[in-house]
Design a protein around this motif. Sequence first.
Motif, PDB file in Angstrom:
ATOM      1  N   TYR A 156     -10.230  -1.927   7.343  1.00 17.11           N
ATOM      2  CA  TYR A 156      -8.837  -1.551   7.120  1.00 17.11           C
ATOM      3  C   TYR A 156      -8.065  -2.744   6.555  1.00 17.11           C
ATOM      4  N   GLU A 157      -7.399  -2.490   5.444  1.00 20.38           N
ATOM      5  CA  GLU A 157      -6.612  -3.533   4.779  1.00 20.38           C
ATOM      6  C   GLU A 157      -5.192  -3.633   5.354  1.00 20.38           C
ATOM      7  N   ALA A 158      -4.691  -2.552   5.896  1.00 18.65           N
ATOM      8  CA  ALA A 158      -3.345  -2.544   6.490  1.00 18.65           C
ATOM      9  C   ALA A 158      -3.340  -1.590   7.676  1.00 18.65           C
ATOM     10  N   THR A 159      -2.653  -1.979   8.722  1.00 25.44           N
ATOM     11  CA  THR A 159      -2.541  -1.130   9.909  1.00 25.44           C
ATOM     12  C   THR A 159      -1.127  -1.240  10.454  1.00 25.44           C
ATOM     13  N   GLU A 160      -0.685  -0.182  11.120  1.00 22.18           N
ATOM     14  CA  GLU A 160       0.640  -0.218  11.740  1.00 22.18           C
ATOM     15  C   GLU A 160       0.750   0.851  12.811  1.00 22.18           C
ATOM     16  N   ASN A 161       1.615   0.607  13.748  1.00 24.13           N
ATOM     17  CA  ASN A 161       2.169   1.636  14.613  1.00 24.13           C
ATOM     18  C   ASN A 161       3.627   1.796  14.172  1.00 24.13           C
ATOM     19  N   GLY A 162       3.865   2.774  13.322  1.00 23.78           N
ATOM     20  CA  GLY A 162       5.208   2.978  12.799  1.00 23.78           C
ATOM     21  C   GLY A 162       6.045   3.835  13.737  1.00 23.78           C
ATOM     22  N   ILE A 163       7.347   3.627  13.705  1.00 22.78           N
ATOM     23  CA  ILE A 163       8.251   4.329  14.609  1.00 22.78           C
ATOM     24  C   ILE A 163       9.085   5.335  13.831  1.00 22.78           C
ATOM     25  N   PHE A 164       9.212   6.524  14.406  1.00 24.69           N
ATOM     26  CA  PHE A 164      10.165   7.517  13.933  1.00 24.69           C
ATOM     27  C   PHE A 164      10.713   8.239  15.149  1.00 24.69           C
ATOM     28  N   VAL A 165      11.594   9.225  14.967  1.00 20.43           N
ATOM     29  CA  VAL A 165      12.333   9.741  16.123  1.00 20.43           C
ATOM     30  C   VAL A 165      12.217  11.252  16.261  1.00 20.43           C
ATOM     31  N   PHE A 166      12.466  11.695  17.496  1.00 24.61           N
ATOM     32  CA  PHE A 166      12.495  13.115  17.836  1.00 24.61           C
ATOM     33  C   PHE A 166      13.712  13.397  18.715  1.00 24.61           C
ATOM     34  N   THR A 167      14.297  14.571  18.533  1.00 22.98           N
ATOM     35  CA  THR A 167      15.285  15.097  19.462  1.00 22.98           C
ATOM     36  C   THR A 167      14.564  15.960  20.492  1.00 22.98           C
TER      37      THR A 167
ATOM     38  N   TYR B 245       0.810  -1.210   0.000  1.00 22.88           N
ATOM     39  CA  TYR B 245       0.000   0.000   0.000  1.00 22.88           C
ATOM     40  C   TYR B 245       0.847   1.265   0.000  1.00 22.88           C
ATOM     41  N   MET B 246       2.008   1.241   0.680  1.00 20.21           N
ATOM     42  CA  MET B 246       2.867   2.430   0.675  1.00 20.21           C
ATOM     43  C   MET B 246       3.406   2.705  -0.727  1.00 20.21           C
ATOM     44  N   SER B 247       3.440   1.702  -1.582  1.00 22.42           N
ATOM     45  CA  SER B 247       3.937   1.891  -2.940  1.00 22.42           C
ATOM     46  C   SER B 247       2.854   2.358  -3.902  1.00 22.42           C
ATOM     47  N   GLU B 248       1.611   2.462  -3.435  1.00 21.11           N
ATOM     48  CA  GLU B 248       0.517   2.975  -4.259  1.00 21.11           C
ATOM     49  C   GLU B 248       0.548   4.501  -4.267  1.00 21.11           C
ATOM     50  N   ALA B 249       0.515   5.076  -5.448  1.00 17.13           N
ATOM     51  CA  ALA B 249       0.626   6.529  -5.571  1.00 17.13           C
ATOM     52  C   ALA B 249      -0.699   7.228  -5.271  1.00 17.13           C
ATOM     53  N   PRO B 250      -0.645   8.456  -4.752  1.00 16.34           N
ATOM     54  CA  PRO B 250      -1.862   9.248  -4.582  1.00 16.34           C
ATOM     55  C   PRO B 250      -2.255   9.927  -5.897  1.00 16.34           C
ATOM     56  N   HIS B 251      -3.532  10.215  -6.044  1.00 17.00           N
ATOM     57  CA  HIS B 251      -4.003  10.967  -7.207  1.00 17.00           C
ATOM     58  C   HIS B 251      -4.718  12.246  -6.799  1.00 17.00           C
ATOM     59  N   GLN B 252      -4.798  12.480  -5.506  1.00 11.59           N
ATOM     60  CA  GLN B 252      -5.355  13.720  -4.969  1.00 11.59           C
ATOM     61  C   GLN B 252      -4.321  14.348  -4.044  1.00 11.59           C
ATOM     62  N   PRO B 253      -4.476  15.642  -3.718  1.00 10.83           N
ATOM     63  CA  PRO B 253      -3.531  16.255  -2.784  1.00 10.83           C
ATOM     64  C   PRO B 253      -3.467  15.506  -1.461  1.00 10.83           C
ATOM     65  N   VAL B 254      -2.291  15.475  -0.878  1.00  8.70           N
ATOM     66  CA  VAL B 254      -2.158  14.943   0.472  1.00  8.70           C
ATOM     67  C   VAL B 254      -2.786  15.948   1.428  1.00  8.70           C
ATOM     68  N   GLY B 255      -3.347  15.461   2.542  1.00  8.14           N
ATOM     69  CA  GLY B 255      -4.112  16.348   3.414  1.00  8.14           C
ATOM     70  C   GLY B 255      -3.729  16.238   4.868  1.00  8.14           C
ATOM     71  N   ARG B 256      -4.041  17.303   5.597  1.00  9.48           N
ATOM     72  CA  ARG B 256      -3.828  17.305   7.050  1.00  9.48           C
ATOM     73  C   ARG B 256      -5.008  17.975   7.741  1.00  9.48           C
ATOM     74  N   ASP B 257      -5.399  17.417   8.848  1.00 11.76           N
ATOM     75  CA  ASP B 257      -6.365  18.010   9.769  1.00 11.76           C
ATOM     76  C   ASP B 257      -5.639  18.216  11.088  1.00 11.76           C
ATOM     77  N   GLN B 258      -4.917  19.334  11.163  1.00 10.67           N
ATOM     78  CA  GLN B 258      -4.057  19.540  12.320  1.00 10.67           C
ATOM     79  C   GLN B 258      -4.827  19.810  13.599  1.00 10.67           C
ATOM     80  N   ASP B 259      -6.070  20.295  13.480  1.00  5.93           N
ATOM     81  CA  ASP B 259      -6.864  20.497  14.686  1.00  5.93           C
ATOM     82  C   ASP B 259      -7.099  19.190  15.423  1.00  5.93           C
ATOM     83  N   ASN B 260      -6.990  18.077  14.698  1.00 11.01           N
ATOM     84  CA  ASN B 260      -7.162  16.766  15.320  1.00 11.01           C
ATOM     85  C   ASN B 260      -5.923  15.885  15.172  1.00 11.01           C
ATOM     86  N   SER B 261      -4.789  16.490  14.814  1.00  7.91           N
ATOM     87  CA  SER B 261      -3.514  15.782  14.708  1.00  7.91           C
ATOM     88  C   SER B 261      -3.592  14.595  13.751  1.00  7.91           C
TER      89      SER B 261
END
Length: 850
Positions: A349-360, A259-275
């Motif tokens: 949901y066809e795919a789910t994850e808790n992915g890890i990334f980092v912060f300083t 699924y991560m290799s599937e391209a978007p065809h619409q703008p990527v979006g954010r709803d920052q009021d709800n993170s």
Amino acid sequence: MGSESLPSRADTVIIGAGAVGCSVAYHLSELGAEDIVVIDQGPLPVTGGSSVHAPGIMFQTSPSKIQTKTAYYTSRLLSEAGVYHEVGGIEVARSEERMDFLRRRVEWATAYGLPEPQLLSPEEVVEHLPLVDESQILGGYYSPTDGRVDGIAALQWYMEHADAAFHGNTEVTDLDVEGGEINGVVTDRGRIDCERCVMATNNWGYQTGQLAGIDLPIAPVEHQYVVTEPLAELADAGSSVGENTTGLEVPGDRAIQEYMSEAPHQPVGRDQDNSLYFRTHGDAIGLGSYNHETLSVDPDAMGKNSEDRQASVRGFTPEHWHKPTHRGREKSPKQAFDELLPATADAEYEATENGIFVFTPDGMPAIGETRAVDGLWSALAIWWTHSGGYGRILAEWMENGVPRLPSGPVDTGGIHVRRFEPHAGEKGYFVDRGAKRYEQVYSIVEPRWQPSSHRGLRTSPFYEKQRELGAEFYQSGGWESPQWYESNADLVSRYEGMIPEQDGWQGINRSPIEGAEHLHTREHVSMFDMTSFSSISVTGAGSTDFLQRVCSNDIDVDVGRVRYSLLLDEGGGILADVTVVRLAEEEYMVTTGGGNSPGIHGGWLEEHAPETVSVHVEEGAKSTIGLWGPKSRLLLQRCTDADVSNEGFPYFRAKRMYVGEVPVIALRVSYVGELGWELWAPAEYGRRLWETLWEAGDDLDVRPMGGGALSSMRLEKGYRLWGADIDTDANPFEAGLPFAVDMDTDFIGKEALEAARADGIENRITPITVDDSTDILLTGRPVCDGEETLGYVQAANYGYSIGESIAYTYVPSEYAEAGTSLQVHCEGEVYDATVRDEPLFDPGRNKLIR
């Protein structure tokens, strides 16, 4: 691609073949570096790191110039490579506060050169994102060059185009460090001798640093992502799921990579009021959430790939999807998405994850050569969004000594791995601070916001007295530094009419007491706590020659003289501004600021010093008071037998003397443009130093003064602040500091300055004042001539002595003439402003030299 056999040596070994490691390898080879080896513990290209589980969304606009610049460079690079989908990005607002924030987005994007940023109405948002419920939003911010990177394809492109050998399934077990230098990388497949090594292991960054005995504050955190089943509303987009990773070794759940290799065809979006954020995956949609309590991961327990597990992915935790656990959020991620994107409400949901990334601890990357180990470079805490840009910056830094992008040198103070204070490597500290930065990813962070946890770590000997005086403490580099004192509240009425009110966003976390302390210091005398500033002792045979080599000014002066100078990198960029005091023939004291200055500036001096010269960074070893104001001489003379008259103690001189019983090194310098001294004493004498001056100045109305007053006073005088007005992205001529350069001496960066002077100085720093408003402008806001953006606000405050709002900005040289009319866009307003000559206050320096 490299051969299967691991080489026994290489010039450069890069640990980590994700977005950052591959970018560094590519850019190093583009610059002509040879013999580069890249290794990763996972298979290639699906390494099992965050580069391959991430949805690849790239929102470029940031309050930080360097974050925005690196994001734009990355998007252009990957677009040319054919692995970036420039579908645009839209951030929606569900509150008036968020709409105000999106207006700031437009101003930041304009200031830093992103193309065509714009605000959209709800109707316009839905034209781009038809799944959004128009009734749920007030508008949106649109950046047309935002988009999505195909992670696996991008890594493959890098590997094909970098002149480097890539080796997967190779685990690093040790780093061979001897004599403070990197000598080799030990793996489970053999040892590779090397001259330099790059740590690009992100989620494993703390563990990699530990192999070299370095405590890197890299905190891994989980966040959630799901991909829906195919939606009828997206049926026209089609799908290639099931074919995207054919022939690739994929650790863990292959559905995630499909699924991560599937391209978007619409703008990527954010709803920052709800993170939240989202993007299409062909005929499905992916939903990402920061809207849950921080799920910190023990940096020592990141683990490895297995047949069933991708190393940087944890199992999905449904409770964090269905319940509101994020501080300050009333809705769960599921509820918020169902409202905004109703088509997802009943989808499986066809795919789910808790992915890890980092912060300083401060949320910024950690790049550059480490202070403890020569040849060991950090390229950590970097996302796909900025990976191409930081790879280019680090490669330039390693090869040419100048961190830069094609657009020019960049400022490194906020990203340098050496910026972290001594306590930052303690795991409990940086994991907690990283968790807070996770919480704030989509939060609206107020100007001058201060953390509430891990306070009181570093305090001066004056701390208890300052608390009694009602100090409002701000934290910098772990130090508790007063911003203003409630004990000075009575001064506000004294200077009524000279302290304008600051309303709205600009006035948050400010106090009129700052202005009162400013004005009081101009008329009387104040004591400023400089303990967070650092002194660096430079002694031993050859000290003068050494400092002459690293300082831009002539420091071979008489004993007792003080010189203002710069430390420059090889490109002529300003690495530091310092005060150099000659105490004896081969004994000097170099003073610099607090915060990140000791690690960056002190480290630079340490690594360039010859064996005969001792460089000792005395961070925290001295307690220092700035005694400033027209009555400062009268007060100081009461406390010492030394002659502090103008004849006996001229401007820019130094003396060893006593203040009461306290031995001090007194410098007649002033960062506020008033008569005054810096008094540097051993830390154990600090309490007595404060008491002595305080008691002697009682009838002179001596007052404590905080950082707010310092900020406005130094801008009135045009004194520079490293990390704000000057940094490695400016040379001394651009920064208006030619007096700090002696071209008759030989110093690092001289050749670059000669070339810059010969080419002509295109941009110059200049003060501007607001024509018809007393509002304080904010940094990062565009400075314009009509429709043309010339620069942005570097620093700003209100000048209480001159009665005008001040900002400093770099503009093209032809605009730097006094009287030129400009405009500044800030908080949705357009302010008319005028270029001025500097200094704005006391241009004849009569107050300093009397």
